[in-house]
Write an enzyme that holds these catalytic residues in place. Structure first.
Site, PDB file in Angstrom:
ATOM      1  N   SER A 144      13.964 -10.702  -0.886  1.00 20.11           N
ATOM      2  CA  SER A 144      13.484 -11.874  -1.635  1.00 20.11           C
ATOM      3  C   SER A 144      14.661 -12.830  -1.756  1.00 20.11           C
ATOM      4  O   SER A 144      15.822 -12.410  -1.598  1.00 20.11           O
ATOM      5  CB  SER A 144      13.041 -11.416  -3.030  1.00 20.11           C
ATOM      6  OG  SER A 144      12.902 -12.516  -3.905  1.00 20.11           O
ATOM      7  N   TYR A 157      14.087  -6.594 -10.934  1.00 17.08           N
ATOM      8  CA  TYR A 157      13.691  -7.116  -9.621  1.00 17.08           C
ATOM      9  C   TYR A 157      14.916  -7.647  -8.870  1.00 17.08           C
ATOM     10  O   TYR A 157      15.141  -7.322  -7.699  1.00 17.08           O
ATOM     11  CB  TYR A 157      12.650  -8.222  -9.818  1.00 17.08           C
ATOM     12  CG  TYR A 157      11.979  -8.700  -8.548  1.00 17.08           C
ATOM     13  CD1 TYR A 157      10.909  -7.997  -8.000  1.00 17.08           C
ATOM     14  CD2 TYR A 157      12.406  -9.859  -7.909  1.00 17.08           C
ATOM     15  CE1 TYR A 157      10.282  -8.441  -6.838  1.00 17.08           C
ATOM     16  CE2 TYR A 157      11.785 -10.303  -6.748  1.00 17.08           C
ATOM     17  CZ  TYR A 157      10.722  -9.596  -6.217  1.00 17.08           C
ATOM     18  OH  TYR A 157      10.107 -10.042  -5.063  1.00 17.08           O
TER      19      TYR A 157
HETATM   20  P1  NAD Z   1       1.298  -7.640  -3.637  1.00 20.80           P
HETATM   21  O1  NAD Z   1       1.207  -7.167  -5.034  1.00 20.80           O
HETATM   22  O2  NAD Z   1       0.256  -8.574  -3.098  1.00 20.80           O
HETATM   23  O3  NAD Z   1       1.347  -6.406  -2.630  1.00 20.80           O
HETATM   24  C1  NAD Z   1       2.149  -5.288  -2.863  1.00 20.80           C
HETATM   25  C2  NAD Z   1       1.711  -4.157  -1.955  1.00 20.80           C
HETATM   26  O4  NAD Z   1       2.526  -3.021  -2.263  1.00 20.80           O
HETATM   27  C3  NAD Z   1       0.262  -3.728  -2.179  1.00 20.80           C
HETATM   28  O5  NAD Z   1      -0.312  -3.313  -0.962  1.00 20.80           O
HETATM   29  C4  NAD Z   1       0.400  -2.533  -3.128  1.00 20.80           C
HETATM   30  O6  NAD Z   1      -0.687  -1.616  -3.058  1.00 20.80           O
HETATM   31  C5  NAD Z   1       1.681  -1.918  -2.583  1.00 20.80           C
HETATM   32  N1  NAD Z   1       2.341  -1.047  -3.547  1.00 20.80           N
HETATM   33  C6  NAD Z   1       2.807  -1.364  -4.779  1.00 20.80           C
HETATM   34  N2  NAD Z   1       3.319  -0.270  -5.376  1.00 20.80           N
HETATM   35  C7  NAD Z   1       3.186   0.740  -4.487  1.00 20.80           C
HETATM   36  C8  NAD Z   1       3.502   2.127  -4.522  1.00 20.80           C
HETATM   37  N3  NAD Z   1       4.065   2.700  -5.581  1.00 20.80           N
HETATM   38  N4  NAD Z   1       3.178   2.867  -3.439  1.00 20.80           N
HETATM   39  C9  NAD Z   1       2.581   2.320  -2.353  1.00 20.80           C
HETATM   40  N5  NAD Z   1       2.259   1.019  -2.271  1.00 20.80           N
HETATM   41  C10 NAD Z   1       2.549   0.251  -3.329  1.00 20.80           C
HETATM   42  O7  NAD Z   1       2.775  -8.271  -3.514  1.00 20.80           O
HETATM   43  P2  NAD Z   1       3.431  -9.260  -2.439  1.00 20.80           P
HETATM   44  O8  NAD Z   1       3.702 -10.547  -3.131  1.00 20.80           O
HETATM   45  O9  NAD Z   1       2.696  -9.251  -1.163  1.00 20.80           O
HETATM   46  O10 NAD Z   1       4.844  -8.553  -2.269  1.00 20.80           O
HETATM   47  C11 NAD Z   1       5.213  -7.830  -1.110  1.00 20.80           C
HETATM   48  C12 NAD Z   1       6.727  -7.775  -1.033  1.00 20.80           C
HETATM   49  O11 NAD Z   1       7.249  -9.103  -0.885  1.00 20.80           O
HETATM   50  C13 NAD Z   1       7.386  -7.196  -2.284  1.00 20.80           C
HETATM   51  O12 NAD Z   1       8.476  -6.376  -1.923  1.00 20.80           O
HETATM   52  C14 NAD Z   1       7.877  -8.437  -3.017  1.00 20.80           C
HETATM   53  O13 NAD Z   1       8.974  -8.164  -3.834  1.00 20.80           O
HETATM   54  C15 NAD Z   1       8.247  -9.324  -1.852  1.00 20.80           C
HETATM   55  N6  NAD Z   1       8.316 -10.751  -2.170  1.00 20.80           N
HETATM   56  C16 NAD Z   1       7.219 -11.430  -2.610  1.00 20.80           C
HETATM   57  C17 NAD Z   1       7.333 -12.789  -2.885  1.00 20.80           C
HETATM   58  C18 NAD Z   1       6.164 -13.607  -3.325  1.00 20.80           C
HETATM   59  O14 NAD Z   1       6.366 -14.792  -3.667  1.00 20.80           O
HETATM   60  N7  NAD Z   1       4.966 -13.101  -3.315  1.00 20.80           N
HETATM   61  C19 NAD Z   1       8.564 -13.430  -2.730  1.00 20.80           C
HETATM   62  C20 NAD Z   1       9.662 -12.700  -2.302  1.00 20.80           C
HETATM   63  C21 NAD Z   1       9.528 -11.347  -2.007  1.00 20.80           C
END
Ligand code: NAD
Length: 262
Positions: A144, A157
């Site tokens: 991130s 985080y």
């Molecule tokens: P999201 O909540 O849409 O998806 C998260 C996914 O991880 C889901 O499929 C969920 O089921 C899975 N998950 C969560 N806990 C779990 C566990 N204990 N075991 C197995 N699966 C698990 O989130 P997202 O926004 O798509 O985030 C995905 C990644 O991108 C994360 O690492 C997040 O930190 C990173 N990220 C997101 C953003 C953003 O703006 N959305 C920005 C920077 C980084």
């Protein structure tokens, strides 16, 4: 496209958000896909059928909780056994919780470090021997911008994502003379369920509507004033997984509309 029909990509947390979007791009490129992530059985079946309809040569879901080391061992073992190899590992599953450090629930700290950081240590330590055996591998850690800079109320985080960036560098150095690369991708704001929760919290706290809350959230940090599109992340990961990225290793690549340029 079937050029990757024998190439196996494991994408964690691909039932939703960024992981699902990355899997869609890899599916279009013909990869054999293994995913995990939470969801109802019917929803997961739909997601797998969707990947196949896009062109994935195979698409399987392996039930495994990234906060549990034994589940992660099962995830890597079953991916390898069921799909025949493990070429691309994308550590994407992640969670968030926001609060001031003095109020931060201890169990939330532990969960975030376990899922966002320790899980990647486990997947990598288990995947590397399989990749070494074929002298090929691509490890992509979805970190991130918070792996590079900080924001208020995100102690766990930010710590987990900075840790993931550090882990990426160590793994890249250790594997530098092999055909295995390890990089981190550092997205800014992307509209997913994880971010939707933060938009709703702003709308509630400031008593403003959804659109105004989105504007407030994005404009504060991201100079482009726009969300990063989900497909852009998929395309970036596809490039990092491909042959042209052979010499890119140990980098943490922002995809953030200028956030970290400030
Ligand atoms: P999201 O909540 O849409 O998806 C998260 C996914 O991880 C889901 O499929 C969920 O089921 C899975 N998950 C969560 N806990 C779990 C566990 N204990 N075991 C197995 N699966 C698990 O989130 P997202 O926004 O798509 O985030 C995905 C990644 O991108 C994360 O690492 C997040 O930190 C990173 N990220 C997101 C953003 C953003 O703006 N959305 C920005 C920077 C980084």
């Amino acid at each position: 496209m079937s050029g990757n029909k024998n190439t196996v990509a494991l994408i964690t947390g691909a039932t939703s958000g960024i992981g699902k979007a990355i899997a869609e791009v890899f599916a279009k490129s013909g990869y054999r896909l293994a995913i995990n992530g939470f969801g109802e059985a019917a929803q997961i079946a739909e997601v797998l059928a969707h990947f196949k309809s896009l062109g994935a040569s195979e698409a399987i879901h392996i039930d495994s909780d990234m906060s549990k080391a034994a589940d992660i061992e099962k995830l890597i073992k079953e991916t390898h056994e069921k799909l025949g190899s493990l070429d691309v590992l994308i550590n994407n599953a992640g969670i968030q919780h926001t609060d001031n450090v003095e109020n931060f629930p201890v169990e939330k700290w532990d969960q975030i470090i376990a899922i966002n950081l320790t899980a990647a240590f486990h997947t990598i330590r288990l995947a590397v021997p399989l990749m070494r055996a074929r002298n090929f591998g691509r490890i992509i850690n979805i970190a991130s911008v918070h792996g590079l800079v900080a924001s208020n109320q995100k102690a766990a985080y930010v710590a987990s994502k900075h840790g993931l960036v550090g882990l990426t560098k160590v793994v890249a150095l250790e594997l530098a003379e092999t055909g295995i690369t390890c990089n981190a991708v550092c997205p800014g704001w992307v509209l997913t369920p994880l971010v939707e929760k933060q938009v709703n919290a702003i709308a509630e706290r400031e008593k403003i509507d959804h659109a105004a809350a989105v504007h407030k959230l994005v404009s504060e940090k991201q100079p482009s004033n726009q969300f990063v599109e989900l497909s852009e992340l998929g395309e970036l990961c596809l490039f990092l997984a491909g042959p042209a990225a052979r010499s890119i290793t140990g980098v943490s690549l922002p995809i953030d509309g200028g956030w970290t340029a400030r």
